[in-house]
Design a protein around this motif. Structure first.
Motif, PDB file in Angstrom:
ATOM      1  N   SER A  76       0.836  -1.196   0.000  1.00 41.08           N
ATOM      2  CA  SER A  76       0.000   0.000   0.000  1.00 41.08           C
ATOM      3  C   SER A  76       0.869   1.243   0.000  1.00 41.08           C
ATOM      4  CB  SER A  76      -0.910   0.013   1.241  1.00 41.08           C
ATOM      5  OG  SER A  76      -1.772  -1.095   1.221  1.00 41.08           O
ATOM      6  N   VAL A  77       0.358   2.285  -0.625  1.00 43.70           N
ATOM      7  CA  VAL A  77       1.062   3.558  -0.657  1.00 43.70           C
ATOM      8  C   VAL A  77       0.572   4.430   0.489  1.00 43.70           C
ATOM      9  CG1 VAL A  77      -0.571   4.819  -2.090  1.00 43.70           C
ATOM     10  CG2 VAL A  77       1.834   5.408  -2.208  1.00 43.70           C
ATOM     11  N   ARG A  78       1.452   5.254   1.029  1.00 42.00           N
ATOM     12  CA  ARG A  78       1.044   6.178   2.090  1.00 42.00           C
ATOM     13  C   ARG A  78       0.326   7.359   1.464  1.00 42.00           C
ATOM     14  NH1 ARG A  78       1.060   3.717   6.722  1.00 42.00           N
ATOM     15  NH2 ARG A  78       1.013   5.740   7.707  1.00 42.00           N
ATOM     16  N   MET A  79      -0.835   7.680   1.971  1.00 38.85           N
ATOM     17  CA  MET A  79      -1.627   8.761   1.394  1.00 38.85           C
ATOM     18  C   MET A  79      -1.732   9.957   2.323  1.00 38.85           C
ATOM     19  SD  MET A  79      -4.810   6.830  -0.340  1.00 38.85           S
ATOM     20  CE  MET A  79      -4.660   5.110  -0.768  1.00 38.85           C
ATOM     21  N   ASP A  80      -1.019   9.947   3.412  1.00 40.13           N
ATOM     22  CA  ASP A  80      -1.193  10.993   4.401  1.00 40.13           C
ATOM     23  C   ASP A  80      -0.567  12.292   3.931  1.00 40.13           C
ATOM     24  OD1 ASP A  80      -2.386   9.153   6.319  1.00 40.13           O
ATOM     25  OD2 ASP A  80      -0.385   8.258   6.318  1.00 40.13           O
ATOM     26  N   ASP A  81      -1.267  13.376   4.178  1.00 39.52           N
ATOM     27  CA  ASP A  81      -0.873  14.691   3.705  1.00 39.52           C
ATOM     28  C   ASP A  81       0.070  15.329   4.713  1.00 39.52           C
ATOM     29  OD1 ASP A  81      -0.642  17.138   2.600  1.00 39.52           O
ATOM     30  OD2 ASP A  81      -2.784  17.482   2.305  1.00 39.52           O
ATOM     31  N   HIS A  82       1.307  15.553   4.287  1.00 38.34           N
ATOM     32  CA  HIS A  82       2.312  16.102   5.206  1.00 38.34           C
ATOM     33  C   HIS A  82       2.483  17.613   4.994  1.00 38.34           C
ATOM     34  CE1 HIS A  82       3.739  12.200   6.773  1.00 38.34           C
ATOM     35  NE2 HIS A  82       3.341  11.764   5.594  1.00 38.34           N
ATOM     36  N   ARG A  83       1.399  18.299   4.719  1.00 37.73           N
ATOM     37  CA  ARG A  83       1.470  19.742   4.490  1.00 37.73           C
ATOM     38  C   ARG A  83       1.929  20.454   5.764  1.00 37.73           C
ATOM     39  NH1 ARG A  83      -4.681  20.906   3.146  1.00 37.73           N
ATOM     40  NH2 ARG A  83      -4.391  18.834   2.248  1.00 37.73           N
ATOM     41  N   VAL A 139      -1.811   7.404  20.212  1.00 37.35           N
ATOM     42  CA  VAL A 139      -1.995   7.650  18.786  1.00 37.35           C
ATOM     43  C   VAL A 139      -3.264   8.485  18.635  1.00 37.35           C
ATOM     44  CG1 VAL A 139      -2.328   6.652  16.496  1.00 37.35           C
ATOM     45  CG2 VAL A 139      -0.880   5.468  18.165  1.00 37.35           C
ATOM     46  N   VAL A 140      -3.126   9.698  18.150  1.00 35.36           N
ATOM     47  CA  VAL A 140      -4.287  10.578  17.977  1.00 35.36           C
ATOM     48  C   VAL A 140      -5.236   9.952  16.962  1.00 35.36           C
ATOM     49  CG1 VAL A 140      -5.036  12.842  17.176  1.00 35.36           C
ATOM     50  CG2 VAL A 140      -2.993  12.634  18.604  1.00 35.36           C
ATOM     51  N   SER A 141      -6.537  10.003  17.248  1.00 31.07           N
ATOM     52  CA  SER A 141      -7.508   9.307  16.410  1.00 31.07           C
ATOM     53  C   SER A 141      -8.781  10.130  16.262  1.00 31.07           C
ATOM     54  CB  SER A 141      -7.833   7.940  17.023  1.00 31.07           C
ATOM     55  OG  SER A 141      -8.447   8.119  18.303  1.00 31.07           O
ATOM     56  N   LEU A 200      -5.970  16.994  11.711  1.00 24.78           N
ATOM     57  CA  LEU A 200      -4.622  17.052  11.159  1.00 24.78           C
ATOM     58  C   LEU A 200      -4.604  16.654   9.690  1.00 24.78           C
ATOM     59  CD1 LEU A 200      -2.198  15.747  13.944  1.00 24.78           C
ATOM     60  CD2 LEU A 200      -3.027  18.058  13.478  1.00 24.78           C
ATOM     61  N   HIS A 201      -5.462  15.724   9.307  1.00 22.11           N
ATOM     62  CA  HIS A 201      -5.530  15.303   7.908  1.00 22.11           C
ATOM     63  C   HIS A 201      -6.388  16.246   7.067  1.00 22.11           C
ATOM     64  CE1 HIS A 201      -3.399  11.511   8.312  1.00 22.11           C
ATOM     65  NE2 HIS A 201      -4.146  11.178   9.353  1.00 22.11           N
ATOM     66  N   ARG A 238      -0.825   3.817  10.992  1.00 22.69           N
ATOM     67  CA  ARG A 238      -0.307   4.995  11.688  1.00 22.69           C
ATOM     68  C   ARG A 238       0.420   5.921  10.730  1.00 22.69           C
ATOM     69  NH1 ARG A 238       2.422   2.887  17.346  1.00 22.69           N
ATOM     70  NH2 ARG A 238       0.866   1.297  17.882  1.00 22.69           N
ATOM     71  N   ALA A 239       0.479   7.178  11.125  1.00 12.52           N
ATOM     72  CA  ALA A 239       1.266   8.179  10.399  1.00 12.52           C
ATOM     73  C   ALA A 239       1.838   9.136  11.439  1.00 12.52           C
ATOM     74  CB  ALA A 239       0.400   8.927   9.388  1.00 12.52           C
ATOM     75  N   ASN A 240       2.681  10.046  10.989  1.00 12.62           N
ATOM     76  CA  ASN A 240       3.207  11.088  11.874  1.00 12.62           C
ATOM     77  C   ASN A 240       3.069  12.421  11.166  1.00 12.62           C
ATOM     78  OD1 ASN A 240       5.528  12.925  13.015  1.00 12.62           O
ATOM     79  ND2 ASN A 240       5.189  11.331  14.551  1.00 12.62           N
ATOM     80  N   LEU A 241       2.249  13.282  11.737  1.00  8.50           N
ATOM     81  CA  LEU A 241       2.016  14.609  11.172  1.00  8.50           C
ATOM     82  C   LEU A 241       2.343  15.653  12.225  1.00  8.50           C
ATOM     83  CD1 LEU A 241      -1.420  14.084   9.345  1.00  8.50           C
ATOM     84  CD2 LEU A 241       0.877  13.900   8.386  1.00  8.50           C
ATOM     85  N   SER A 242       3.119  16.646  11.837  1.00  8.43           N
ATOM     86  CA  SER A 242       3.502  17.709  12.770  1.00  8.43           C
ATOM     87  C   SER A 242       4.089  17.135  14.063  1.00  8.43           C
ATOM     88  CB  SER A 242       2.303  18.615  13.085  1.00  8.43           C
ATOM     89  OG  SER A 242       1.789  19.193  11.911  1.00  8.43           O
ATOM     90  N   ASP A 243       4.888  16.066  13.914  1.00  2.00           N
ATOM     91  CA  ASP A 243       5.547  15.395  15.046  1.00  2.00           C
ATOM     92  C   ASP A 243       4.551  14.774  16.024  1.00  2.00           C
ATOM     93  OD1 ASP A 243       8.151  15.944  14.162  1.00  2.00           O
ATOM     94  OD2 ASP A 243       8.089  17.940  15.067  1.00  2.00           O
ATOM     95  N   VAL A 244       3.363  14.466  15.542  1.00  2.00           N
ATOM     96  CA  VAL A 244       2.342  13.818  16.369  1.00  2.00           C
ATOM     97  C   VAL A 244       2.016  12.464  15.753  1.00  2.00           C
ATOM     98  CG1 VAL A 244      -0.025  13.954  17.232  1.00  2.00           C
ATOM     99  CG2 VAL A 244       1.363  16.032  17.080  1.00  2.00           C
ATOM    100  N   ASP A 245       2.033  11.401  16.555  1.00  2.00           N
ATOM    101  CA  ASP A 245       1.608  10.090  16.088  1.00  2.00           C
ATOM    102  C   ASP A 245       0.096  10.096  15.933  1.00  2.00           C
ATOM    103  OD1 ASP A 245       4.165   8.972  16.008  1.00  2.00           O
ATOM    104  OD2 ASP A 245       4.087   8.376  18.119  1.00  2.00           O
ATOM    105  N   VAL A 246      -0.356   9.708  14.765  1.00  2.00           N
ATOM    106  CA  VAL A 246      -1.760   9.859  14.423  1.00  2.00           C
ATOM    107  C   VAL A 246      -2.181   8.678  13.563  1.00  2.00           C
ATOM    108  CG1 VAL A 246      -1.133  11.255  12.401  1.00  2.00           C
ATOM    109  CG2 VAL A 246      -3.415  11.470  13.361  1.00  2.00           C
TER     110      VAL A 246
END
Length: 387
Positions: A23-30, A130-132, A139-140, A178-186
């Motif tokens: 699977s490809v990661r689709m999380d937006d790291h803006r 893990v933020v949910s 964040l997304h 899981r992903a990491n956005l803005s240094d937050v596990d999410v």
């Protein structure tokens, strides 16, 4: 059939089991705006006393969460000069120039940004959090309507907490989700969208899943966002492949609600361009109308005339999801052009049913209006979406 493969009985799940690629990661790291976030420790280090910090709240400071503030106003009060010197994001303070903090906080967009800042800067996360849910959706930047933005929601493998500031659920999140956005596990954008089915109901999850799917199609294949304009069927086919490869496996990893999630995944499309269109699509499936085409291009005398949000080709019934915002933004010229397009569609034999945003919020109102204006659709109803 592979002897080691066990069918789940659900076509989406079985298609996912057939997919062997990663699977490809689709999380937006803006990058998130800073919004002049400071801690009480930073303020005190700059020479601002605890008493003055308290006085500055709602004057030039907004309390984000315990011990964390946002400088919203370049305050002219002399004793707040040291706070003013810490401003780095003038775009944020410009938003508060013409009205008070109290007035601006009534704005849903401002409240959303403040809730997002709380998720990023909350100082009391535990190891393993893990933020949910809605907090992860912030964040997304997933579309949400009228969902409560607080308290902060997280998952933890062994601990649970319920307080006014945070709800911690004892639930493990697989690494793949899981992903990491803005240094937050999410939770990942796909997992977050699936979780919104539980947090906000099926329609909230459906809209988030469609937005995530649309972004995923563009990110994976490097497609221009207007591809759906030129060839919506290509975009839809790519989306179905992506659902099988990436979304269905995530649904199968859910500890609860797998079947409901897979049912929604069988109907989502990357062609919805807004929350309103996703909600309209959801309503159509609830009514058992599964054969509407989205983003259908209509030509007249060989020239492009318009693109329809939804079209039922057998009855030539078009649905238009309206909103006053676009006319405020683009002016009377757009209103005039769409009036011309509407009249041309009528002369070409199309029936156009217009829906205001308030119409789509209630499936019963939506269905009553649709069948009143296009009763011929009744004989095309299939099995309604059951959740």
């Amino acid at each position: 059939m592979d002897a080691h493969r066990v069918s789940t009985g659900h076509p989406i799940a079985d298609a996912a089991a057939d997919c062997g690629r990663q699977s490809v990661r689709m999380d937006d790291h803006r990058e998130q705006p800073t919004c002049n976030v400071v801690t009480s420790q930073t303020l005190r280090a700059a020479g601002v006393t605890s008493v003055e910090i308290s006085r500055a709240v709602d004057c030039c400071l907004i309390r984000v969460c315990r011990g964390v503030y946002s400088i919203a106003v370049a305050c002219t009060v002399p004793r707040h000069a040291r706070i003013r010197e810490l401003i780095t994001d003038t775009v944020w303070t410009d938003r508060f120039q013409d009205s008070s903090i109290a007035e601006q906080i009534e704005n849903r967009a401002i409240r959303t940004q403040l809730a997002r800042l709380e998720v990023i800067h909350y100082p009391h996360y535990r190891r393993g959090d893990v933020v949910s849910g809605v907090s992860a959706a912030l964040l997304h930047d997933l579309p949400m309507f009228d969902l409560p933005l607080r308290p902060l929601t997280v998952m933890h493998p062994t601990a649970s907490t319920l307080s006014p500031a945070i709800r911690r659920f004892r639930r493990a999140v697989p690494c793949a989700d899981r992903a990491n956005l803005s240094d937050v596990d999410v939770t990942s954008s796909i997992r977050t969208s699936l979780d919104l089915i539980e947090y906000g109901g099926p329609v909230a999850g459906y809209a988030a899943l469609e937005a995530t799917l649309r972004r995923g199609v563009h990110k994976r294949y490097g497609l221009k966002k207007r591809l759906g304009f030129a060839n919506p069927h290509v975009l839809a086919d790519i989306g179905r492949n992506l659902v099988a490869h990436d979304f269905a496996p995530a649904a199968l990893r859910l500890a609860r609600g797998r079947r409901r999630a897979l049912t929604l995944l069988a109907h989502i499309s990357p062609l919805s361009e807004s929350y309103a269109e996703s909600r309209s699509s959801f309503n159509l499936h609830l009514l058992g109308l599964h054969d509407f085409d989205q983003q259908w291009n209509v030509a007249h005398d060989g020239d492009f005339l318009t693109r329809l949000d939804f079209l039922h080709r057998q009855t030539r019934t078009a649905l238009a999801v309206d909103g006053s915002g676009k006319y405020v933004e683009f002016g009377r010229s757009r209103l005039k052009r769409e009036s011309y397009q509407h009249n041309m569609l009528l002369t070409m034999g199309y029936k156009v049913v217009h829906f205001a945003f308030r119409d789509i919020l209630n499936p019963q109102v939506f269905g009553a209006k649709l069948f009143e204006q296009a009763p011929e659709l009744l004989k095309f109803r299939g099995k309604p979406l059951r959740l």
